[in-house]
Design a protein around this motif. Sequence first.
Motif, PDB file in Angstrom:
ATOM      1  N   GLY A  78      -0.573  14.253 115.251  1.00 23.10           N
ATOM      2  CA  GLY A  78       0.128  12.987 115.419  1.00 23.10           C
ATOM      3  C   GLY A  78      -0.181  11.990 114.316  1.00 23.10           C
ATOM      4  O   GLY A  78       0.712  11.288 113.816  1.00 23.10           O
ATOM      5  N   LEU A  79      -1.443  11.920 113.904  1.00 25.45           N
ATOM      6  CA  LEU A  79      -1.814  11.023 112.808  1.00 25.45           C
ATOM      7  C   LEU A  79      -1.139  11.450 111.509  1.00 25.45           C
ATOM      8  O   LEU A  79      -0.702  10.602 110.717  1.00 25.45           O
ATOM      9  CB  LEU A  79      -3.333  10.994 112.637  1.00 25.45           C
ATOM     10  CG  LEU A  79      -4.122  10.268 113.727  1.00 25.45           C
ATOM     11  CD1 LEU A  79      -5.617  10.497 113.541  1.00 25.45           C
ATOM     12  CD2 LEU A  79      -3.816   8.765 113.728  1.00 25.45           C
ATOM     13  N   ALA A  80      -1.050  12.757 111.266  1.00 22.17           N
ATOM     14  CA  ALA A  80      -0.375  13.241 110.065  1.00 22.17           C
ATOM     15  C   ALA A  80       1.101  12.855 110.077  1.00 22.17           C
ATOM     16  O   ALA A  80       1.675  12.491 109.042  1.00 22.17           O
ATOM     17  CB  ALA A  80      -0.541  14.756 109.932  1.00 22.17           C
ATOM     18  N   CYS A  81       1.732  12.919 111.261  1.00 22.53           N
ATOM     19  CA  CYS A  81       3.122  12.464 111.378  1.00 22.53           C
ATOM     20  C   CYS A  81       3.232  10.974 111.070  1.00 22.53           C
ATOM     21  O   CYS A  81       4.150  10.541 110.350  1.00 22.53           O
ATOM     22  CB  CYS A  81       3.657  12.759 112.769  1.00 22.53           C
ATOM     23  SG  CYS A  81       3.995  14.497 113.090  1.00 22.53           S
ATOM     24  N   ASN A  82       2.319  10.170 111.594  1.00 22.85           N
ATOM     25  CA  ASN A  82       2.324   8.740 111.288  1.00 22.85           C
ATOM     26  C   ASN A  82       2.094   8.481 109.802  1.00 22.85           C
ATOM     27  O   ASN A  82       2.680   7.553 109.231  1.00 22.85           O
ATOM     28  CB  ASN A  82       1.261   8.017 112.113  1.00 22.85           C
ATOM     29  CG  ASN A  82       1.750   7.602 113.489  1.00 22.85           C
ATOM     30  OD1 ASN A  82       2.921   7.755 113.819  1.00 22.85           O
ATOM     31  ND2 ASN A  82       0.849   7.074 114.300  1.00 22.85           N
ATOM     32  N   LEU A  83       1.235   9.273 109.158  1.00 17.13           N
ATOM     33  CA  LEU A  83       1.000   9.120 107.719  1.00 17.13           C
ATOM     34  C   LEU A  83       2.286   9.367 106.936  1.00 17.13           C
ATOM     35  O   LEU A  83       2.565   8.676 105.943  1.00 17.13           O
ATOM     36  CB  LEU A  83      -0.079  10.091 107.250  1.00 17.13           C
ATOM     37  CG  LEU A  83      -1.526   9.759 107.629  1.00 17.13           C
ATOM     38  CD1 LEU A  83      -2.432  10.958 107.387  1.00 17.13           C
ATOM     39  CD2 LEU A  83      -2.033   8.544 106.854  1.00 17.13           C
ATOM     40  N   THR A  85       5.554   9.185 108.168  1.00 18.75           N
ATOM     41  CA  THR A  85       6.622   8.229 108.449  1.00 18.75           C
ATOM     42  C   THR A  85       6.316   6.835 107.925  1.00 18.75           C
ATOM     43  O   THR A  85       7.238   6.079 107.618  1.00 18.75           O
ATOM     44  CB  THR A  85       6.917   8.151 109.963  1.00 18.75           C
ATOM     45  OG1 THR A  85       5.719   7.877 110.682  1.00 18.75           O
ATOM     46  CG2 THR A  85       7.518   9.463 110.456  1.00 18.75           C
ATOM     47  N   THR A  86       5.045   6.487 107.794  1.00 19.51           N
ATOM     48  CA  THR A  86       4.731   5.139 107.293  1.00 19.51           C
ATOM     49  C   THR A  86       5.125   4.977 105.835  1.00 19.51           C
ATOM     50  O   THR A  86       5.265   3.851 105.352  1.00 19.51           O
ATOM     51  CB  THR A  86       3.247   4.795 107.505  1.00 19.51           C
ATOM     52  OG1 THR A  86       3.090   3.365 107.445  1.00 19.51           O
ATOM     53  CG2 THR A  86       2.346   5.414 106.428  1.00 19.51           C
ATOM     54  N   ILE A  87       5.331   6.097 105.108  1.00 22.30           N
ATOM     55  CA  ILE A  87       5.806   6.004 103.723  1.00 22.30           C
ATOM     56  C   ILE A  87       7.284   6.392 103.621  1.00 22.30           C
ATOM     57  O   ILE A  87       7.794   6.662 102.525  1.00 22.30           O
ATOM     58  CB  ILE A  87       4.957   6.872 102.768  1.00 22.30           C
ATOM     59  CG1 ILE A  87       5.035   8.353 103.150  1.00 22.30           C
ATOM     60  CG2 ILE A  87       3.521   6.382 102.741  1.00 22.30           C
ATOM     61  CD1 ILE A  87       4.438   9.280 102.091  1.00 22.30           C
ATOM     62  N   GLY A  88       7.965   6.438 104.777  1.00 22.60           N
ATOM     63  CA  GLY A  88       9.391   6.701 104.767  1.00 22.60           C
ATOM     64  C   GLY A  88       9.769   8.159 104.821  1.00 22.60           C
ATOM     65  O   GLY A  88      10.949   8.506 104.644  1.00 22.60           O
ATOM     66  N   GLY A  89       8.819   9.041 105.079  1.00 23.21           N
ATOM     67  CA  GLY A  89       9.104  10.460 105.181  1.00 23.21           C
ATOM     68  C   GLY A  89       9.594  10.851 106.552  1.00 23.21           C
ATOM     69  O   GLY A  89       9.526  10.071 107.504  1.00 23.21           O
ATOM     70  N   VAL A  90      10.099  12.087 106.667  1.00 18.76           N
ATOM     71  CA  VAL A  90      10.630  12.608 107.924  1.00 18.76           C
ATOM     72  C   VAL A  90       9.918  13.919 108.255  1.00 18.76           C
ATOM     73  O   VAL A  90      10.082  14.908 107.541  1.00 18.76           O
ATOM     74  CB  VAL A  90      12.151  12.859 107.832  1.00 18.76           C
ATOM     75  CG1 VAL A  90      12.682  13.406 109.150  1.00 18.76           C
ATOM     76  CG2 VAL A  90      12.881  11.579 107.441  1.00 18.76           C
ATOM     77  N   PRO A  91       9.106  13.961 109.306  1.00 23.59           N
ATOM     78  CA  PRO A  91       8.407  15.196 109.674  1.00 23.59           C
ATOM     79  C   PRO A  91       9.374  16.325 110.014  1.00 23.59           C
ATOM     80  O   PRO A  91      10.382  16.103 110.699  1.00 23.59           O
ATOM     81  CB  PRO A  91       7.589  14.786 110.901  1.00 23.59           C
ATOM     82  CG  PRO A  91       7.424  13.306 110.785  1.00 23.59           C
ATOM     83  CD  PRO A  91       8.700  12.830 110.163  1.00 23.59           C
ATOM     84  N   ARG A  92       9.072  17.517 109.518  1.00 20.25           N
ATOM     85  CA  ARG A  92       9.847  18.715 109.838  1.00 20.25           C
ATOM     86  C   ARG A  92       8.921  19.696 110.543  1.00 20.25           C
ATOM     87  O   ARG A  92       8.044  20.291 109.938  1.00 20.25           O
ATOM     88  CB  ARG A  92      10.402  19.356 108.561  1.00 20.25           C
ATOM     89  CG  ARG A  92      11.292  18.436 107.744  1.00 20.25           C
ATOM     90  CD  ARG A  92      12.561  18.059 108.471  1.00 20.25           C
ATOM     91  NE  ARG A  92      13.438  17.223 107.643  1.00 20.25           N
ATOM     92  CZ  ARG A  92      14.517  16.618 108.082  1.00 20.25           C
ATOM     93  NH1 ARG A  92      14.874  16.742 109.356  1.00 20.25           N
ATOM     94  NH2 ARG A  92      15.265  15.882 107.283  1.00 20.25           N
ATOM     95  N   GLN A 173       6.081   4.392 113.793  1.00 25.00           N
ATOM     96  CA  GLN A 173       4.689   4.678 114.139  1.00 25.00           C
ATOM     97  C   GLN A 173       4.537   4.848 115.654  1.00 25.00           C
ATOM     98  O   GLN A 173       4.967   3.994 116.426  1.00 25.00           O
ATOM     99  CB  GLN A 173       3.776   3.561 113.648  1.00 25.00           C
ATOM    100  CG  GLN A 173       3.756   3.409 112.144  1.00 25.00           C
ATOM    101  CD  GLN A 173       3.170   4.629 111.464  1.00 25.00           C
ATOM    102  OE1 GLN A 173       1.955   4.858 111.488  1.00 25.00           O
ATOM    103  NE2 GLN A 173       4.027   5.424 110.844  1.00 25.00           N
ATOM    104  N   LEU A 174       3.932   5.949 116.055  1.00 27.66           N
ATOM    105  CA  LEU A 174       3.706   6.204 117.472  1.00 27.66           C
ATOM    106  C   LEU A 174       2.256   5.952 117.835  1.00 27.66           C
ATOM    107  O   LEU A 174       1.357   6.053 116.978  1.00 27.66           O
ATOM    108  CB  LEU A 174       4.088   7.642 117.826  1.00 27.66           C
ATOM    109  CG  LEU A 174       5.559   7.875 118.198  1.00 27.66           C
ATOM    110  CD1 LEU A 174       6.478   7.573 117.019  1.00 27.66           C
ATOM    111  CD2 LEU A 174       5.769   9.305 118.674  1.00 27.66           C
ATOM    112  N   GLU A 188      -2.760   6.420 116.348  1.00 26.60           N
ATOM    113  CA  GLU A 188      -2.643   4.980 116.176  1.00 26.60           C
ATOM    114  C   GLU A 188      -1.615   4.651 115.087  1.00 26.60           C
ATOM    115  O   GLU A 188      -1.462   5.412 114.126  1.00 26.60           O
ATOM    116  CB  GLU A 188      -3.994   4.371 115.771  1.00 26.60           C
ATOM    117  CG  GLU A 188      -5.078   4.485 116.826  1.00 26.60           C
ATOM    118  CD  GLU A 188      -4.859   3.557 118.002  1.00 26.60           C
ATOM    119  OE1 GLU A 188      -3.992   2.662 117.896  1.00 26.60           O
ATOM    120  OE2 GLU A 188      -5.548   3.725 119.024  1.00 26.60           O
ATOM    121  N   PRO A 189      -0.919   3.497 115.209  1.00 22.76           N
ATOM    122  CA  PRO A 189       0.007   3.068 114.153  1.00 22.76           C
ATOM    123  C   PRO A 189      -0.743   2.820 112.845  1.00 22.76           C
ATOM    124  O   PRO A 189      -1.853   2.273 112.841  1.00 22.76           O
ATOM    125  CB  PRO A 189       0.596   1.761 114.706  1.00 22.76           C
ATOM    126  CG  PRO A 189       0.408   1.858 116.186  1.00 22.76           C
ATOM    127  CD  PRO A 189      -0.876   2.603 116.377  1.00 22.76           C
TER     128      PRO A 189
END
Length: 356
Positions: A78-83, A85-92, A173-174, A188-189
């Motif tokens: 989850g933290l990696a996903c937040n990392l 998306t916080t720079i505008g990326g989209v998790p796949r 951020q989730l 954490e956000p």
Amino acid sequence: MTTLLAYRSNRIVELMAEPAEGRGADWLKDALQQALMLELATLPPYLCGLWSIKDPSADGVAAEAIRRVVFDEMSHLGLACNLLTTIGGVPRLADERTVPKYPGPLPGGVRPELSVFLSGLTKESLDLYARIEEPDAPVADAEGATHTSIGSFYTAVLAVFRQHEGLITGARQLKRRMAHHGTGNSIEPLTSLAAVEKAIGIIKEQGEGTSGSPANPHPGEDGELAHYYVFRELFLGRKLIRTSETPETWAFAGEDIPMPAALPMATVPLGGWEAAGPLDADTRRLLGDVNRAYSQMLRFLESAWQTDFPAEADDLLTEAVGQMFELEGPGRMLMERQLPDGSGRTYGPEFRYTDA
């Protein structure tokens, strides 16, 4: 932007070889997609080991230790996903190209000497778990690692965040508490460089420890060891203890840790169980149940970090966690079904991605 580069088997090695001046937004998005797959790759082998323990409540040591690690790894994902998306990326996550396959290497070329497999809990599987988490310089029982570790990869990721702090936007951020029995960390956000630094520190140090200590240094962990040392304790069957204060030294010389009785799940063959021979209807159904629930979990996770509506994202994340818990029932039932080869070994989950 995620490109086909993100799916190369040695992509992390390629990223680590790029000069520092070439590491910008695109490099960071590519690297963090690889980080997602690394974190995801650890869950199926650890879950197979945990679920194979015959009586987790009676075992008391191994089951509790592995369960804690699983909850940590879920939060790391989850933290990696937040990392990202916080720079505008989209998790796949829900893509047959990206989902790790077993047996096979860790994503990106990290620890290329390893072939990660799915089996019940054995000395061999515990050794694998430890090697996945192994730091570059363990403070006890060093094995002389010579290849890119997960920790060194995250160190490089953090360096790029520090060089390009302006990339942090706080988008999508989730937040979710991923505690087990009151301990553990949270998703954490990540809206500032300080928050990013803390998140990467948690991922690294919970897995590897620090350069001077095997302990998990984060508050709320009740003196728990980092994952590498947890798995080495279970493999060696002895508690890790401090043997000297000055200089501080550690050794696996404490009280005995008994190996728990486990269901004899055989190693899942390349291509899944059906590639090894015909399956009866019940076994095929159970395998399908696990694969479908696992795949749905990944789709829920991917959607949770793609929506712009916080309430919807929270609901999707709740659905994903629920799907993970639904995997255990059919997974353990598979581990109680003997293979037809007379070996006494059993089937087990494949964790293969299937389309909806």
